[in-house]
Each structure stands twice: as structure tokens, then as C-alpha cells.
Design a protein around this motif. Sequence first.
Motif, PDB file in Angstrom:
ATOM      1  N   SER A 480     -40.732  -0.234  30.646  1.00  0.00           N
ATOM      2  CA  SER A 480     -40.377  -0.988  31.521  1.00  0.00           C
ATOM      3  C   SER A 480     -38.563  -0.997  30.645  1.00  0.00           C
ATOM      4  CB  SER A 480     -40.443  -2.688  31.207  1.00  0.00           C
ATOM      5  OG  SER A 480     -40.120  -3.133  29.990  1.00  0.00           O
ATOM      6  N   PRO A 481     -37.282  -1.367  31.959  1.00  0.00           N
ATOM      7  CA  PRO A 481     -36.154  -0.699  31.399  1.00  0.00           C
ATOM      8  C   PRO A 481     -35.877  -2.567  31.258  1.00  0.00           C
ATOM      9  CG  PRO A 481     -36.145  -1.283  34.232  1.00  0.00           C
ATOM     10  CD  PRO A 481     -38.077  -1.655  33.213  1.00  0.00           C
ATOM     11  N   GLU A 482     -34.122  -1.679  30.214  1.00  0.00           N
ATOM     12  CA  GLU A 482     -33.443  -3.261  29.382  1.00  0.00           C
ATOM     13  C   GLU A 482     -34.729  -3.833  28.287  1.00  0.00           C
ATOM     14  OE1 GLU A 482     -32.363  -5.892  32.410  1.00  0.00           O
ATOM     15  OE2 GLU A 482     -32.126  -4.080  33.957  1.00  0.00           O
ATOM     16  N   ALA A 483     -36.127  -3.333  27.766  1.00  0.00           N
ATOM     17  CA  ALA A 483     -36.515  -3.625  26.983  1.00  0.00           C
ATOM     18  C   ALA A 483     -37.175  -5.219  27.311  1.00  0.00           C
ATOM     19  CB  ALA A 483     -35.935  -3.588  25.809  1.00  0.00           C
ATOM     20  N   VAL A 484     -37.253  -5.533  28.783  1.00  0.00           N
ATOM     21  CA  VAL A 484     -37.321  -6.640  28.658  1.00  0.00           C
ATOM     22  C   VAL A 484     -39.583  -6.963  28.438  1.00  0.00           C
ATOM     23  CG1 VAL A 484     -36.326  -7.048  30.556  1.00  0.00           C
ATOM     24  CG2 VAL A 484     -38.540  -5.798  31.754  1.00  0.00           C
ATOM     25  N   ARG A 485     -40.230  -7.814  28.157  1.00  0.00           N
ATOM     26  CA  ARG A 485     -41.188  -8.634  27.834  1.00  0.00           C
ATOM     27  C   ARG A 485     -41.963  -8.402  29.813  1.00  0.00           C
ATOM     28  NH1 ARG A 485     -44.173  -9.293  23.184  1.00  0.00           N
ATOM     29  NH2 ARG A 485     -46.429 -10.428  23.760  1.00  0.00           N
ATOM     30  N   ALA A 499     -44.169  -6.846  38.851  1.00  0.00           N
ATOM     31  CA  ALA A 499     -44.288  -6.986  37.195  1.00  0.00           C
ATOM     32  C   ALA A 499     -43.625  -8.742  37.093  1.00  0.00           C
ATOM     33  CB  ALA A 499     -44.541  -5.995  36.260  1.00  0.00           C
ATOM     34  N   VAL A 500     -43.573  -9.149  36.063  1.00  0.00           N
ATOM     35  CA  VAL A 500     -42.862 -10.992  36.069  1.00  0.00           C
ATOM     36  C   VAL A 500     -42.523 -10.531  34.414  1.00  0.00           C
ATOM     37  CG1 VAL A 500     -43.407 -11.998  38.092  1.00  0.00           C
ATOM     38  CG2 VAL A 500     -44.887 -12.714  35.486  1.00  0.00           C
ATOM     39  N   THR A 501     -40.922 -10.550  34.228  1.00  0.00           N
ATOM     40  CA  THR A 501     -40.609 -10.733  33.158  1.00  0.00           C
ATOM     41  C   THR A 501     -40.465 -11.808  32.138  1.00  0.00           C
ATOM     42  OG1 THR A 501     -38.137 -10.171  33.361  1.00  0.00           O
ATOM     43  CG2 THR A 501     -40.252  -8.280  33.894  1.00  0.00           C
ATOM     44  N   ASP A 502     -39.912 -11.987  31.053  1.00  0.00           N
ATOM     45  CA  ASP A 502     -39.233 -13.467  30.478  1.00  0.00           C
ATOM     46  C   ASP A 502     -37.958 -13.221  30.665  1.00  0.00           C
ATOM     47  OD1 ASP A 502     -38.924 -11.135  28.808  1.00  0.00           O
ATOM     48  OD2 ASP A 502     -39.164 -11.770  26.930  1.00  0.00           O
ATOM     49  N   THR A 505     -32.260 -12.270  34.174  1.00  0.00           N
ATOM     50  CA  THR A 505     -31.409 -11.469  35.056  1.00  0.00           C
ATOM     51  C   THR A 505     -32.112 -10.895  35.689  1.00  0.00           C
ATOM     52  OG1 THR A 505     -31.045  -9.959  33.125  1.00  0.00           O
ATOM     53  CG2 THR A 505     -29.431 -11.922  33.105  1.00  0.00           C
ATOM     54  N   THR A 506     -33.081 -10.460  34.841  1.00  0.00           N
ATOM     55  CA  THR A 506     -34.433  -9.443  36.517  1.00  0.00           C
ATOM     56  C   THR A 506     -36.057 -10.089  35.540  1.00  0.00           C
ATOM     57  OG1 THR A 506     -34.560  -7.836  33.659  1.00  0.00           O
ATOM     58  CG2 THR A 506     -33.208  -7.627  36.223  1.00  0.00           C
ATOM     59  N   PRO A 507     -36.041 -10.885  36.518  1.00  0.00           N
ATOM     60  CA  PRO A 507     -37.445 -11.647  36.212  1.00  0.00           C
ATOM     61  C   PRO A 507     -38.344 -10.957  37.006  1.00  0.00           C
ATOM     62  CG  PRO A 507     -35.842 -13.087  37.994  1.00  0.00           C
ATOM     63  CD  PRO A 507     -35.355 -11.731  37.069  1.00  0.00           C
ATOM     64  N   VAL A 508     -38.250 -10.224  38.093  1.00  0.00           N
ATOM     65  CA  VAL A 508     -39.496  -9.207  38.897  1.00  0.00           C
ATOM     66  C   VAL A 508     -38.921  -8.321  38.971  1.00  0.00           C
ATOM     67  CG1 VAL A 508     -40.822  -9.999  40.775  1.00  0.00           C
ATOM     68  CG2 VAL A 508     -39.719 -11.867  40.106  1.00  0.00           C
ATOM     69  N   PHE A 509     -39.802  -7.447  38.878  1.00  0.00           N
ATOM     70  CA  PHE A 509     -39.690  -6.052  39.364  1.00  0.00           C
ATOM     71  C   PHE A 509     -40.658  -5.629  40.040  1.00  0.00           C
ATOM     72  CE2 PHE A 509     -37.377  -5.725  35.608  1.00  0.00           C
ATOM     73  CZ  PHE A 509     -36.143  -4.864  35.671  1.00  0.00           C
ATOM     74  N   GLU A 510     -40.821  -4.580  41.257  1.00  0.00           N
ATOM     75  CA  GLU A 510     -41.415  -3.841  41.675  1.00  0.00           C
ATOM     76  C   GLU A 510     -41.896  -2.019  40.854  1.00  0.00           C
ATOM     77  OE1 GLU A 510     -42.214  -1.209  46.391  1.00  0.00           O
ATOM     78  OE2 GLU A 510     -41.141  -3.041  46.103  1.00  0.00           O
TER      79      GLU A 510
END
Length: 576
Positions: A480-485, A499-502, A505-510
Amino acid sequence: MRDVRLVRRVAVLLALLLSVSACASIPESSDPKAVRAVDESNATAPVPQPPSGTDPLALVRSFVNSSAVPESNHESARLHLTPPAGRAWAPPPGLLIVDNVDTIPAQPAVPLPDGAQLVGLQADKVGRLLPDSSFVPETGEYQTQVRVERQPNGEWRIATPPPEFVTSRSSFNVVYRAVPIYFMDHDSTGVVPDLRYVVSQPASTLPRRVVDLLTSGPSEGLQSAMHTAIPAGVHPKTNPTETRDGALEVNLSDLGTLPRENRRLIAAQVVFTLQSVSNARVRLKVEGSSLLSDGKDLWPTDLESYETNNIPRQDLPGLAVVDERLVVLNENAPPIPGPAGSGEYDVLRAGQSPDGAQLAAVTRRPGGVGVELRVGRYGAHLPELPTTGADMSKPTWRGKSEVWTVVDGRDVVRALDSGNSWVPRQVDAGALSGRGPINDLRLSRDGTRVAAVVNGRLVVAGVSDQDDRVVLQRPIELPSPEAVRITGVEWLQNDSLVAVTDSNTTPVFEVSVDGFRWAPFTAANLGQPLKAVTVASGGRVVVGDRSGIWESRDTDDVWSLLPVPIRGGSIPFFPG
């Protein structure tokens, strides 16, 4: 200045691509995948020289950018080398793609002769284009040293090129394009995409490129998960060409004796593979005779049942877990019929089969200690299975007669419909669970892959049916970019994920299924933590947070609150 130079280099690459003649055939060494494509080696357009007066640091950066261009046996990159190095240079198979390319003066271990310098090349690894034209991610820093020498004409040239065949991501994106190559799904009833990357110009060679990839079979990581109806050894007899009446004719070598359904599956594989590189109808032949008995030219719509056979019912409204019972996800949010909606079961998570007829629920065990899996008809009693544990993931369906869950973050269990009952079987998931606790697991609609959240990281693996057992093979982490979980995942299409993250600023990615592309959704209106993610009909992404259930149709859309009387913390889900 670095940005200006990059723009100039990309402009040179674009000019080169547009100037290449499309009249003859590319040699096998001219592309990371050695395909029998139309050869451009007789192209008369001159290959641009490195800019005159380029200093050693800029020369090495220019070499990295130009390495993406395969024309004339990578002549654009070769011109950055000294004559002896250029004659000896043979790019190794595979292409390392990097980002944030930088060059710095390096201190040699021993003094260099006059007119020679050592340049340090450093970048961030993105991944590798394999010889079969598939992409696999890689992480970490790439570092090497390159020796450059001043030539008699005063220009600098590279005497010792990098040991890796390396190019920048920006140049790779200019030269290559992603194409889905279609193979058969796990039960050989439909087709499913296998993402590859091919040189995008000249466009006239694309049909041959993709048909060659198709007849070569699935990519390395999916050879045991996907299948092909095309017999081994079959290849295009001639280059696919456009006929006078506007059809794209594909003439394959002898297929042998095949049933009609196998021939239609071959047609589906070819037609859906070609749709991303051609708008023409497809005329399929074998040794000059029609592949199908009716001899009809084909559009993708003529074979759409092979692509849509695994898509969940689009007319179902979706469900949600609210206060440990199931409700319908509409403006009234009524409870579903039966004990799963009445409160008789304490439902923690659930999943509905693609046809809507079956329901699987993770429920609290009597006494409140641990959980159990229940599977049965929608709206009816859900018999409990002998599958229990301290926790289970949200059930995920493989067709309408197989449902999976992860028990205690470790054991992957699939329940099979035997006709009279649901029978649990263990999945060989050691290659996946060995990476850490499995927090979420979702089957692709075609049943050939799983996407999982493993210890906060996104991982994709192939699903291999081997006699009476199922094995998860070749798991690949998608960094994942920016080392998000990563906290949750769902399939958007058969070749893309959500994908959803913690992250606030970027909570959801395609995410593309191979991890090459991560596109963030806007964060507007969402609040952490995100409790759930699902995908509704039409590719609508639905997430749940503390304030409610939100929907977005595109990465640029602002999240809108669904008009349902359901408070935050609920878990929405759609069939599949």
C-alpha cells in the motif's frame, strides 16, 4: 529543472512511439514477452540520440527512462552506451520498474582514469514486468553504480550499464498499457481476465500481441487457478487483420476435434481479449474455415453470458447487520424474514449467495462464548455447522453452493452444499496464513482468486482446485502507498479491488488486482474507523462508518449518505 527534464524525456518517448512505422514485424528480443508479433525492425524513422551535451547524472536518468522503449532491440537505450558496451549489452528478461529516480556522484573504490566518472543510481522499487508480461510488486530501495566515459566527440556515454533491466514508472506508463487476457474460470463455465502489459504502439500490432499472450496460457501465478479451452500448441496462423468489410479476422491453427461448447468458449476467450484493443467485430477461423458452424462474426454482446455468469443478481437491495439481526438495505430497513431477522440468532456477520437464495451467518453461540457458522435458505432456519471458534470473518461465496470463512484468523474453511446439508472442508491456506493473522478474506466472483487482509496488508492468491482439495497458491502482497494499514477489502471487478484503510486522508483505495495501480477515493464525509466495505450493483462502493452508510460511484465522487434509517456501526453487504 528535474521536472522540466522529465517532461522533455517523456516528450521524446512519445515522439518516438508516434513515428514508428507499423508495416513489418517486431523481433522476439524487442519486447519483455517474446511474442510472434508484427516486426518493426525495418522501420525507417530515426531513433533519437541522447540530448547533446548531457552531463553524466542526466545521461543515466535518460538511460533509465529510455529503457522502456523496446523498438529496434532497445536502440533508444543502447545509444546511451559506449560503442563496446552497446554491442555487448543484452537486456536480461524481465523489467524492473522504479519510481523517484535520482542520480548522484559516487566515489570509486579505486581511482578512475581521466574522462571517466562513477554515478550512483537510486530509486524506489515499484515492481517487475515478468517475461510473460504480467506484473508483480516489489518494495525497497534500488541502488547501483554506473560508470560513464567521455567519448572522443566530447559526449558522455555509459560504459557499465546497470545489471538490472530497469526503467522509470513514468516512462513505463507512456510505453505500455494494461490489457486483460481472458481465460476460463474455476468451473470452466465463464471467462475471467488475467491482467498483462503490452507495448501500446503501433496500435496495428496489438491484436497479434494479445492473441499470442492468449494462446500462451495464463500467467505464471494463475496457471493452476485459471484454465483455457485452447489446446496446447495452437497459435495464430497469420497476423489478425482487418478485412475489407471491417471485421477483424483471427485465423488459428488446427484445433483438432472439439465439441461445440469448447469452440464457443474459445470464441469467448478470443473476443473478450480483443475487445480492449479493437472495436471491430471478430471473424474467427481455424485453418481458414469458420470456428463456429454458423460462421457469424462476433461481438462481445454475442457471448456476454460467459462474462456475466458469475455476476451477483443486480436487482437485490443488499442487507445489513444491525443490532445483531439482518435488515434489508432500503428506505424502510425492514428485518428479513426468519430467525436471522427476528433476533432469534445473534448475527455478527453475514453473506448472501450471488443468486440471493442462500444465506451464511456468523452467529454468537448459546451462552455467548465463541461463534458458529450457519448456512441455509434465505428467510428460513439456518442450520448450524460444526465450524466454531472465537471469531470468524464475513462469509464469502464461490458460486451458489460454496461459502468460505476464516476461523480465528488462521483456518480457512469452505462449506459445500451436498444437497441435504452443508459440509465444511478445510482449505490449504498455509501459504497465506503463514504471513500472519487473516483479518478479512473475499473470493473473486469467478472463484479463481482470493483477496485477503493479512496482518494489515493486502494480499492476493490464486485458488487452485486439486482433486478433492483446494489450495491457495502464490500469495502476492500488494504494498500500500503511504504505509497505510489495510482494514478491509472487497472485489470491485474481477481485475480490481476496493481496500479500506485506517488513514484519515486516504481511507479508501481502488486497487488493480496486481497492485500496479492504487487510486485513492476522496476522504470527504468519511470518518474513521470504517467498519465495513462492500460493492453494490453498477460498481457502487459502499462503506460504513460511525455516522452511517456511505456510497461512491467513482474515486472523484464525494461520499453520499445512503437514505436508509440505519445508524453508524452497522455492516452492509451485497450478494457474493
